[in-house]
Design a protein around this motif. Structure first.
Motif, short mmCIF file in Angstrom:
data_model
loop_
_atom_site.label_atom_id
_atom_site.label_comp_id
_atom_site.label_asym_id
_atom_site.label_seq_id
_atom_site.Cartn_x
_atom_site.Cartn_y
_atom_site.Cartn_z
N CYS A 130 0.83 -1.21 0.00
CA CYS A 130 0.00 0.00 0.00
C CYS A 130 0.86 1.26 0.00
O CYS A 130 1.84 1.35 0.72
CB CYS A 130 -0.93 0.00 1.22
SG CYS A 130 -2.17 1.29 1.09
N LYS B 82 -0.38 4.18 0.80
CA LYS B 82 -0.95 5.15 1.73
C LYS B 82 -0.57 4.79 3.17
O LYS B 82 -0.05 3.71 3.44
CB LYS B 82 -2.47 5.18 1.57
CG LYS B 82 -2.93 5.75 0.22
CD LYS B 82 -3.19 7.24 0.30
CE LYS B 82 -3.55 7.89 -1.03
NZ LYS B 82 -4.88 7.58 -1.49
N CYS C 121 -2.76 5.46 6.18
CA CYS C 121 -3.92 5.79 7.03
C CYS C 121 -3.61 5.43 8.48
O CYS C 121 -3.11 4.34 8.76
CB CYS C 121 -5.14 5.02 6.56
SG CYS C 121 -5.48 5.23 4.80
N CYS D 123 -4.99 1.86 9.90
CA CYS D 123 -5.01 0.63 9.11
C CYS D 123 -3.75 -0.22 9.31
O CYS D 123 -2.63 0.29 9.22
CB CYS D 123 -5.18 0.98 7.64
SG CYS D 123 -5.27 -0.49 6.59
N ARG E 180 -0.91 -0.22 6.60
CA ARG E 180 -0.36 1.09 6.21
C ARG E 180 1.13 0.97 5.87
O ARG E 180 1.84 0.12 6.42
CB ARG E 180 -0.60 2.12 7.33
CG ARG E 180 0.13 1.81 8.62
CD ARG E 180 -0.49 2.56 9.77
NE ARG E 180 -0.43 4.00 9.56
CZ ARG E 180 0.56 4.79 9.93
NH1 ARG E 180 1.60 4.29 10.56
NH2 ARG E 180 0.51 6.08 9.70
#
Ligand code: 5AD
Ligand code: FES
Length: 349
Positions: A49, A51, A53, A56, A59
């Motif tokens: 991923c 991102k 966040c 999460c 992440r």
């Protein structure tokens, strides 16, 4: 309902009142989307991923996790297992990537699944924010639904839990692109986020209504120990679970003809959480069919159920549970959201 009426439901801890609300929501479900529960087999094919966040487990900054991507053949094979078991559709989900290699890869996977199932198996994507061109390519390759949760419609809270280059307006635009392209569009929120009020949740429902959303997937927020949100907040799981059911019922009463998922996060907090979700007005279940070797690496939150099971190991258990609470299962059907067809007919005129 007015905002006050929704908040009254969300704030209630009166068993009699809530039973009545759930029973009303169930009746609205029967009238507008029917009794059948539809399955979408979820394949969580990669935890890579871009991102970060705050809430999460996969992440970018979580280093306590080895990263994986299933090869194309294995994704297709898993989709075929779902097809043979009579599931009307699958959901492909992963961490967010938007590089050319990934975009081509997904297009290829979509075309293969469609070809090998005579276009019968429906495919939903949940692959985050992408350009309109990418969404269009994947649509043309055979995906017909897309899930992109707004996570919270409170802009300030949204920015707070996504400090890493996320932008609320970009996400909103993505939902608009998806609708214009012709996808059935799903969104949703996490329930019980730190700092989120009942008023925010009521506003989330008005957001779904305003954005003319076809499908809703919401679940309680659950902490993950390797995320920054763990240290700062104490979360009341019982409250979040019951808020999850109250949100399902409120969305059903307010939006009526949309698909609503009884999500895995509900089951993570209560063994029969998904069945309770169906009784409160949900009509979709997403059995996890990810091969077992990957499951423990795709823990967005803690306590995710069935992480040792393989593709269809949960299938019999789930069927029996649903039948035992008097539900019916819609095999071999896409189980599309009736709301989509109304919206689309109207938009085309
Ligand atoms: N608790 C509950 N739901 C979560 N998600 C991600 N992290 C968590 C968490 N800690 C949800 C987000 C995302 C979906 C794929 O999983 O809403 O959109
Ligand atoms: Fe991957 Fe949020 S951490 S999209």
């Amino acid at each position: 309902m007015t905002k006050e009426e929704i908040i009254k439901i969300l704030a209630s801890d009166e068993p009699d009142f809530l039973e009545e609300v759930y029973a009303r929501a169930y009746q609205v479900k029967l009238k507008y989307v029917g009794k059948k529960v539809y399955f979408r087999g979820i394949i969580e094919f990669s935890n890579i991923c871009r991102k970060d966040c705050l809430y999460c487990g996969i992440r970018r900054s979580n280093k306590n996790l080895s990263r994986f991507s299933m090869p194309k053949e294995e994704i297709v094979e898993t989709a075929l297992i779902a097809y043979k078991a009579g599931y009307g559709s699958v959901l492909l989900q992963s961490g967010e990537r938007a590089d050319g290699e990934f975009i081509d890869f997904i297009e290829d996977v979509l075309k293969s699944i469609k070809r090998l199932t005579s276009k019968e198996l429906g495919i939903t994507l949940s692959l985050g924010e992408q350009s309109p061109e990418t969404y269009k390519r994947w649509f043309q390759a055979g995906a017909h639904r897309y899930l992109l949760r707004i996570e919270t419609s409170n802009k300030a809270l949204y920015q707070h839990i996504h400090p890493d280059g996320h932008d609320y307006d970009i996400r909103l635009n993505c939902l608009k692109f998806l609708k214009d392209i012709g996808y059935q569009v799903g969104t949703g929120v996490m329930i019980g986020l730190p700092g989120q009020t009942l008023e925010d949740l009521a506003e989330d429902i008005f957001f779904f209504q305003r954005e003319d959303i076809d499908m809703i997937g919401m679940g309680p927020y659950i902490v993950h120990k390797d995320t920054p949100l763990i240290d700062k907040y104490k979360i009341d799981s019982e409250r979040n679970f019951s808020l999850g059911l109250k949100m399902i019922a409120s969305v059903r009463l307010q939006l009526k003809d949309v698909n609503i998922a009884a999500t895995t996060a509900l089951q993570a907090l209560d063994r029969t959480g998904r069945e309770k979700g169906l009784k409160a007005g949900a009509n979709i279940i997403m059995p996890n069919i990810t091969p077992s070797e990957y499951r423990d690496k795709y823990q967005l939150y803690e306590g995710k159920p069935c992480i040792k099971e393989d593709a269809l190991a949960c299938d019999d258990c789930l069927k029996n549970r649903l039948l035992s609470v008097g539900e019916e299962i819609g095999y071999k059907r896409w189980g599309d959201s009736p709301h989509f067809f109304k919206r689309w007919k109207f938009a085309k005129r």
